[in-house]
Design a protein around this motif. Structure first.
Motif, PDB file in Angstrom:
ATOM      1  N   LEU A  95      44.636  13.545  19.573  1.00 57.24           N
ATOM      2  CA  LEU A  95      44.052  12.330  19.001  1.00 57.24           C
ATOM      3  C   LEU A  95      42.773  12.663  18.246  1.00 57.24           C
ATOM      4  O   LEU A  95      42.516  12.151  17.162  1.00 57.24           O
ATOM      5  N   MET A  96      41.990  13.567  18.830  1.00 57.65           N
ATOM      6  CA  MET A  96      40.709  13.903  18.208  1.00 57.65           C
ATOM      7  C   MET A  96      40.938  14.507  16.824  1.00 57.65           C
ATOM      8  O   MET A  96      40.259  14.156  15.864  1.00 57.65           O
ATOM      9  N   ASP A  97      41.902  15.418  16.716  1.00 58.63           N
ATOM     10  CA  ASP A  97      42.205  16.031  15.416  1.00 58.63           C
ATOM     11  C   ASP A  97      42.645  14.978  14.405  1.00 58.63           C
ATOM     12  O   ASP A  97      42.250  15.003  13.247  1.00 58.63           O
ATOM     13  N   ALA A  98      43.475  14.062  14.879  1.00 56.38           N
ATOM     14  CA  ALA A  98      44.004  13.044  13.974  1.00 56.38           C
ATOM     15  C   ALA A  98      42.895  12.129  13.465  1.00 56.38           C
ATOM     16  O   ALA A  98      42.958  11.621  12.359  1.00 56.38           O
ATOM     17  N   HIS A  99      41.857  11.912  14.282  1.00 56.45           N
ATOM     18  CA  HIS A  99      40.735  11.095  13.823  1.00 56.45           C
ATOM     19  C   HIS A  99      39.812  11.879  12.903  1.00 56.45           C
ATOM     20  O   HIS A  99      39.352  11.383  11.895  1.00 56.45           O
ATOM     21  N   GLN A 100      39.574  13.124  13.308  1.00 56.23           N
ATOM     22  CA  GLN A 100      38.601  13.903  12.548  1.00 56.23           C
ATOM     23  C   GLN A 100      39.079  14.257  11.147  1.00 56.23           C
ATOM     24  O   GLN A 100      38.287  14.364  10.222  1.00 56.23           O
ATOM     25  N   VAL A 101      40.384  14.413  10.986  1.00 56.67           N
ATOM     26  CA  VAL A 101      40.907  14.827   9.688  1.00 56.67           C
ATOM     27  C   VAL A 101      40.641  13.776   8.615  1.00 56.67           C
ATOM     28  O   VAL A 101      40.651  14.061   7.431  1.00 56.67           O
ATOM     29  N   MET A 102      40.368  12.558   9.041  1.00 51.86           N
ATOM     30  CA  MET A 102      40.162  11.478   8.080  1.00 51.86           C
ATOM     31  C   MET A 102      38.740  11.431   7.528  1.00 51.86           C
ATOM     32  O   MET A 102      38.457  10.658   6.625  1.00 51.86           O
ATOM     33  N   LEU A 103      37.857  12.206   8.128  1.00 50.86           N
ATOM     34  CA  LEU A 103      36.463  12.144   7.703  1.00 50.86           C
ATOM     35  C   LEU A 103      36.076  13.343   6.858  1.00 50.86           C
ATOM     36  O   LEU A 103      36.590  14.431   7.051  1.00 50.86           O
ATOM     37  N   PRO A 104      35.153  13.158   5.912  1.00 49.49           N
ATOM     38  CA  PRO A 104      34.684  14.313   5.149  1.00 49.49           C
ATOM     39  C   PRO A 104      33.915  15.258   6.059  1.00 49.49           C
ATOM     40  O   PRO A 104      33.289  14.827   7.024  1.00 49.49           O
ATOM     41  N   ALA A 105      33.979  16.539   5.724  1.00 49.71           N
ATOM     42  CA  ALA A 105      33.378  17.567   6.576  1.00 49.71           C
ATOM     43  C   ALA A 105      31.908  17.287   6.874  1.00 49.71           C
ATOM     44  O   ALA A 105      31.440  17.548   7.976  1.00 49.71           O
ATOM     45  N   ALA A 106      31.204  16.737   5.906  1.00 49.10           N
ATOM     46  CA  ALA A 106      29.764  16.522   6.100  1.00 49.10           C
ATOM     47  C   ALA A 106      29.496  15.613   7.287  1.00 49.10           C
ATOM     48  O   ALA A 106      28.503  15.757   7.981  1.00 49.10           O
ATOM     49  N   LEU A 107      30.385  14.672   7.541  1.00 45.58           N
ATOM     50  CA  LEU A 107      30.158  13.745   8.648  1.00 45.58           C
ATOM     51  C   LEU A 107      30.354  14.419   9.992  1.00 45.58           C
ATOM     52  O   LEU A 107      29.976  13.875  11.013  1.00 45.58           O
TER      53      LEU A 107
END
Ligand code: ADP
Ligand code: ZN
Ligand code: ZN
Length: 797
Positions: A95-107
């Motif tokens: 779940l964490m990967d699926a959420h994180q992939v949606m955000l730009p790296a800077a965040l």
């Protein structure tokens, strides 16, 4: 208040929601889609709030409170939270990967939150007024330290304050030294010694220009730093640091273009798509048209329609075709309303583009794969150009395909998806033939321009007849002809240094990477051997390590070697080489293309990065040096990739008035993917290839899941893979076939041993649950084992 949180602890047993208490202070702001820090075990970890509840089954005294909020406004919308949930199930990933992939790296890194006043001062609470009287923006941290944290949060809720995030981006907030005359310096005529000519010159220059970047002063007045520094010491000039603009397209002028009047096939395509837009139908269209058939114009006008109706658009293009030319076409039509997302941007730049999207400052995003998660709230259309490209599949967790995410989002928003390609993936074309997608055909090129003539040259007979060069006689003659006529040539080579490996001519020894079972490639610039998988380097051996023979040579044809041979054979030809090595610096890609466009070279030599997007009027010859390299990779899509590539490369020739010619060199001239590239008749290729897929039970007839295990020792990995495969055979239906365990083409990577097994199935209801359960069970067996699951894999190496 209770928040349900996904924690950043990537083990399978923690891949679920945890309940936390929200303190009174935070109740004001706590919303789904915000990132938080929470206590977990005896440490603090990051997490995402995905739900906010009034109560929970867990007894309150057992709940721990959320420590702090990383965001003051949600970074993921309700839609994207739902999408992440689906994505994690669909791709069997955390779940964490699926959420994180949606955000730009800077965040994912640190950033500062500033509170900005939005309402008249007197509407703020009295305590805050004096602070905001002096400044428009105040860091949240500062307010919190002064004890105004809670009060400020309440004002955000009311809309009196808003949050602005500033990403600290050392790499890109580039500072530049500027210089200007001081008040005193303005009278330099009187102050300076008449002999100090250089100093006078600099001052005169500054007097006429005002503030100037120091480096520009050096150039304009032909001076060095000594002179400028002397002036500064004497108080005549002063320095100032200025940050260099971060928007990579900010200072660029894009000539505005207007809609062209559409040809009948374009009009039909456009009308059909727009009809779905009007009725909010999540239809998927497959726009099948050769390069130059006018697909992009259809995209542009469809988007225009959406914008006029207050909607937004996402356009995906493969990373390598995110060329300046492509960007120009969108910026040219929609100007500032376009954000561009690609890997050449720094973290900070990406964040800036992302923020513009989230805050509605733009309505169109053009970007590579991850732009599919652009935080738009009113999508009107999603376009995926070159939909067959493998780059739309992410190769790390979550292993998603942008096409599937597009369809999910389209359903959510009620908008169509347009897949465009000259050589659609077999999967998409099969769906279109079945009527799942709507097929829109655009046969022929604009203005009925002829497709280039394609000749296939058999390199085996060249060799038999004594030609040992990498150029066939036909290609060499054609090149000489074009050089005479001052027309341009594109030479295409598969993959960087793909075959410039080192081999002993006596015993056949090939130098391989110590940690990965792949050959190392020779790099001329650094004169060393490199592994392209783990980037390890090794010196070039003078003698064969096996038999001590001195006949150890480079083989094959890296771009560098082709360039050398060209210099020998055609000494007058001006060559531009484009490959990963010459384009690694930012902007170099664009510079090389501009130079070629300005006819500063006769030959453009390159890897797949030149296969697409190029549109220059004087290219009349395209040569493919080694058509086979792609055909022999161990992958069931090898023929499909070869046909796609040859079709695409051919599309580079004769796009304008002059007719083009394509010469394809190959050692396997009779293979259908090479034969059919002569006519580029996609439907024939489709039928031939589908037969092969059916006979061998490959996609699109069957679905595939690839399971990989890696381990430090060969036995441990094999054992787990073996047990996993047996478990799958027992748990899945009779119809599913489990192949393996096998050793993949690259048997060892970064010193880890690799095993695979492949599931082929048509329909398998509980598949994802079975996979997840297996993963949970086997991954927890041993720390040194790692397991990957790839649903609908694109890569089999
Ligand atoms: P594709 O995206 O299919 O490769 P493009 O949209 O790039 O095709 O079109 C090829 C060329 O034809 C471009 O130079 C484009 O400006 C031009 N073109 C496209 N549509 C029209 C039209 N309706 N009338 C005139 N020229 C057009
Ligand atoms: Zn040897
Ligand atoms: Zn390696």
């Amino acid at each position: 208040m209770i928040a349900r949180v996904i924690v950043d602890v990537k083990t399978l047993s923690t891949d679920k929601l945890y309940d936390y208490l929200v303190s009174k202070v935070h109740e004001e702001i706590c919303q789904p889609g915000m990132r938080v820090t929470v206590p977990f075990g005896n440490r603090a970890v990051q997490g995402f709030v995905v739900e906010v509840l009034e109560k929970t089954e867990v007894p309150v005294e057992k709940l721990k409170p959320i420590q702090s909020f990383m965001d003051l406004a949600p970074v993921l919308s309700e839609e994207l939270l739902q999408c992440a949930q689906w994505l994690s199930e669909e791709t069997v990933s955390f779940l964490m990967d699926a959420h994180q992939v949606m955000l730009p790296a800077a965040l994912k890194a640190d950033y500062e939150k500033l509170l900005v006043r939005k309402s008249p001062l007197k509407e703020l609470p009295l305590a805050l007024q004096p602070l905001f009287e002096e400044r428009e923006e105040i860091p949240y941290k500062e307010l919190e330290q002064k004890g105004f944290g809670k009060g400020a949060l309440a004002e955000i809720r009311k809309g009196h304050l808003s949050v602005r995030s500033v990403v600290k981006d050392r790499k890109t907030v580039k500072q530049e030294r500027w210089v200007a005359l001081t008040t005193e310096g303005r009278s330099f005529e009187k102050l300076l010694n008449p002999q100090a000519t250089k100093q006078r010159e600099v001052c005169a220059f500054l007097l006429s220009k005002g503030s100037v970047a120091v480096k520009d002063v050096y150039v304009a007045t032909n001076t060095t730093s000594v002179v400028v520094r002397t002036l500064e010491k004497n108080g005549l000039v002063e320095f100032e640091m200025r940050s260099v603009a971060r928007d990579p397209y900010k200072d660029r002028e894009f000539a505005r273009t207007t809609a062209l009047s559409l040809t009948p096939p374009q009009q039909v395509a456009m009308d059909t798509i727009v009809e779905s837009c009007q009725h909010g139908k999540p239809d998927t269209f497959l726009l099948h048209g050769v390069t130059g058939s006018g697909k992009t114009e259809v995209y542009l006008q469809t988007i225009d329609f959406c914008l006029q109706n207050g909607k937004e658009a996402i356009v995906l293009v493969p990373e390598i075709s995110l060329t300046p030319q492509m960007v120009h076409r969108f910026k040219g039509r929609f100007g500032d309303r376009v954000a561009v997302l690609h890997s050449g941007l720094s973290k900070g730049e990406k964040y800036d583009e992302w923020r513009k999207i989230a805050e509605g400052e733009v309505d169109v995003v053009v970007g590579a794969r991850s732009a599919i998660f652009a935080p738009f709230g009113k999508l009107g259309v999603i376009i995926i150009d070159e939909e067959h490209e493998a780059t739309y599949k992410q190769e790390d967790s979550p292993r998603y395909h942008a096409r599937e995410v597009a369809k999910w989002r389209a359903k959510y928003h009620g908008c169509p998806v347009v897949l465009g390609s000259a050589t659609p993936s077999l999967e998409s074309y099969a769906r279109a033939v079945k009527g799942v997608y709507t097929l829109l055909e655009m046969p022929g090129r604009m203005n009925e321009r002829e497709m280039p003539a394609v000749a296939v040259v058999d390199m085996r007979s060249e060799l038999r007849e004594g030609n040992r060069s990498m150029f066939s006689r036909q290609l060499l003659e054609a090149m000489e002809d074009r050089l005479d006529k001052k027309e341009q040539i594109v030479l295409f080579l598969n993959k960087r240094g793909y075959s410039s490996f080192l081999m002993c001519r006596d015993c056949g020894f090939v130098l391989q990477c110590d940690e990965c079972d792949v050959s190392m490639t020779y790099h001329r610039a650094s004169n060393e051997m490199k592994c392209h998988y783990c980037t390890r380097t090794a010196p070039v051996p003078a003698v064969c390590p096996e038999c001590l023979s001195e006949s150890i040579r480079y083989f094959g044809t890296g771009t560098q070697r082709v360039e050398e041979e060209l210099t020998k054979l055609l000494p007058h030809a001006r060559v531009i080489r484009m490959d990963v090595d010459t384009t690694s610096r930012k902007g170099s890609h664009e510079k090389l293309l501009d130079a070629f466009g300005a006819k500063k070279a006769d030959i453009l030599l390159g890897t797949q990065m030149i296969a697409k997007g190029l549109d220059f009027p004087d290219i009349t010859l395209v040569g493919v040096l080694t058509a086979d390299t792609m055909l022999h990779i161990p992958d069931f899509r090898a023929s499909e990739r070869t046909f796609q590539l040859l079709t695409q490369v051919s599309g580079r020739a004769g796009r304008h008035e002059k007719t083009g010619e394509v010469i394809v060199q190959t050692y396997t001239p009779d293979h259908y993917s090479i034969q059919l590239s002569k006519t580029q008749h996609y439907p024939t290729f489709f039928q031939t290839e589908m037969q092969y897929r059916r006979e061998n039970s490959y996609s699109p007839y069957q679905n595939l899941v690839l399971i990989g295990v890696t381990s430090d020792t060969p036995d441990a990995g094999f054992d787990v893979m073996h047990k996993f495969a047996s478990y799958l055979r027992k748990s899945l239906s009779e119809e599913a076939v489990v192949l393996g365990p096998t050793v993949p083409p690259i048997a060892r990577l970064k010193n880890r041993y690799r095993y695979q097994c492949l599931i082929k199935y048509k329909r398998e209801k509980g598949l994802h649950a079975v996979l997840k359960k297996g993963l949970l069970h086997f991954a927890s067996k041993s720390k040194q084992i790692s397991i990957t699951i790839d649903v609908h894999p694109q890569m089999f190496m």
